[in-house]
Scaffold this motif. Structure first.
Motif, PDB file in Angstrom:
ATOM      1  N   GLN A  49      34.323 -47.134  -5.576  1.00 38.37           N
ATOM      2  CA  GLN A  49      33.501 -45.959  -5.272  1.00 38.37           C
ATOM      3  C   GLN A  49      33.882 -45.335  -3.925  1.00 38.37           C
ATOM      4  O   GLN A  49      34.382 -46.033  -3.033  1.00 38.37           O
TER       5      GLN A  49
ATOM      6  N   ARG B 120      22.809 -42.153   0.745  1.00 37.85           N
ATOM      7  CA  ARG B 120      23.277 -41.017  -0.064  1.00 37.85           C
ATOM      8  C   ARG B 120      24.363 -41.436  -1.052  1.00 37.85           C
ATOM      9  O   ARG B 120      25.176 -40.621  -1.490  1.00 37.85           O
ATOM     10  N   ASP B 122      24.401 -42.254  -4.202  1.00 38.44           N
ATOM     11  CA  ASP B 122      24.449 -41.610  -5.533  1.00 38.44           C
ATOM     12  C   ASP B 122      25.055 -40.211  -5.447  1.00 38.44           C
ATOM     13  O   ASP B 122      25.867 -39.839  -6.291  1.00 38.44           O
ATOM     14  N   THR B 123      24.641 -39.456  -4.465  1.00 44.74           N
ATOM     15  CA  THR B 123      25.173 -38.091  -4.315  1.00 44.74           C
ATOM     16  C   THR B 123      26.676 -38.134  -4.035  1.00 44.74           C
ATOM     17  O   THR B 123      27.454 -37.385  -4.630  1.00 44.74           O
ATOM     18  N   ASN B 125      28.879 -40.526  -4.619  1.00 43.70           N
ATOM     19  CA  ASN B 125      29.710 -41.093  -5.687  1.00 43.70           C
ATOM     20  C   ASN B 125      29.581 -40.339  -7.014  1.00 43.70           C
ATOM     21  O   ASN B 125      30.198 -40.745  -8.010  1.00 43.70           O
ATOM     22  N   ALA B 126      28.777 -39.277  -7.031  1.00 41.36           N
ATOM     23  CA  ALA B 126      28.441 -38.593  -8.285  1.00 41.36           C
ATOM     24  C   ALA B 126      29.629 -38.393  -9.226  1.00 41.36           C
ATOM     25  O   ALA B 126      29.610 -38.833 -10.366  1.00 41.36           O
ATOM     26  N   GLU B 127      30.658 -37.785  -8.695  1.00 44.00           N
ATOM     27  CA  GLU B 127      31.771 -37.496  -9.604  1.00 44.00           C
ATOM     28  C   GLU B 127      33.094 -37.996  -9.044  1.00 44.00           C
ATOM     29  O   GLU B 127      34.144 -37.386  -9.230  1.00 44.00           O
ATOM     30  N   CYS B 128      32.990 -39.078  -8.338  1.00 40.16           N
ATOM     31  CA  CYS B 128      34.248 -39.542  -7.738  1.00 40.16           C
ATOM     32  C   CYS B 128      34.390 -41.058  -7.796  1.00 40.16           C
ATOM     33  O   CYS B 128      33.547 -41.784  -7.261  1.00 40.16           O
TER      34      CYS B 128
END
Lengths: 89, 151
Positions: A49, B120, B122-123, B125-128
């Motif tokens: 991540q 933060r 979740d924000t 890692n949202a699309e990465c």
């Protein structure tokens, strides 16, 4: 007679001995500076991540900054100790 | 000379001064008081003793003065060294305090940054997601171990 002469010679020669009782000890380095800089940590390949990468980067930046601060402290320590040493001359 | 250090300085100075003064007195007596029969009889010996005492006294006075001057210099140097060692110790304490404070600040900053990242997560890692190549390239910059691509 020979013994007396020897004793006198020894006593006379001890007069040449010059003991200089002045000694300056080498300054101790502050404990924090004796530890080497931490190595930078690579990212665990299982952590994929973006936040993992950023956390790792933050950790590594902190280590680099600590190392920089230690380097500056070494220079400051050296300059100060040199000045103190030169004042004694 | 160190043997003299066991004798009080005042006594040494007294003995040396007496030797010089006696030497002068005996030499003068031997030279100018020849009209006294006793002095006239031992004139040569008195001369010899007077000059010997004078030479020895002056020599000892010189040696003692040099030794006293050296001891004074040693005392001054030792005092300077004591001050320098105290200053060095104080400088060490200052450097130690400064570096420890800096390290604590750096760690606090890093912790704050990491806290923000976790909050933060979740924000961010949202699309990465990172690919293996990205991690490998990143790690190469840190470890300098060759990756599959850089080999």
């Amino acid at each position: 007679m020979m013994r007396q002469l020897l004793l006198i010679s020894v006593l006379a020669l001890t007069g040449c001995a010059t003991a200089l009782p002045v000694k300056m000890s080498f300054p101790q380095v502050p404990e924090a500076l004796t530890k080497p800089c931490d190595r930078l940590l690579p990212l665990d390949p299982s952590k994929k991540q973006l936040t993992d990468l950023l956390e790792n980067t933050v950790d590594n930046y902190a280590k680099a900054k600590e190392c920089y601060a230690k380097n500056q402290a070494w220079q400051e320590w050296y300059a100060t100790q040199k000045q103190i040493y030169e004042e004694v001359k | 000379m160190w043997l003299l250090h066991f004798i009080p300085d005042a006594l040494i100075v007294y003995v040396i001064n007496m030797a010089v003064l006696s030497g002068i007195a005996i030499t003068i007596a031997g030279t100018f008081l020849g009209f006294i029969p006793f002095v006239n009889k031992y004139k040569a010996i008195l001369h010899l003793i007077g000059v010997a005492l004078l030479v020895l006294g002056v020599y000892c006075k010189g040696v003692f003065s040099t030794d006293a001057a050296m001891r004074e210099q040693v005392r001054e140097l030792q005092a300077k060294i004591d001050v320098a060692e105290k200053k060095a110790q104080e400088a060490n304490t200052q450097v130690q305090t400064k570096i420890v404070t800096k390290i604590v600040k750096i760690q606090d900053k890093a912790n704050t940054a990491k806290e923000t990242l976790r909050r933060r997560k979740d924000t961010i890692n949202a699309e990465c997601n990172l690919s293996d190549d990205a991690i490998s390239a990143y790690n190469f910059s840190i470890t300098k171990k060759p990756t599959a691509e850089t080999k």
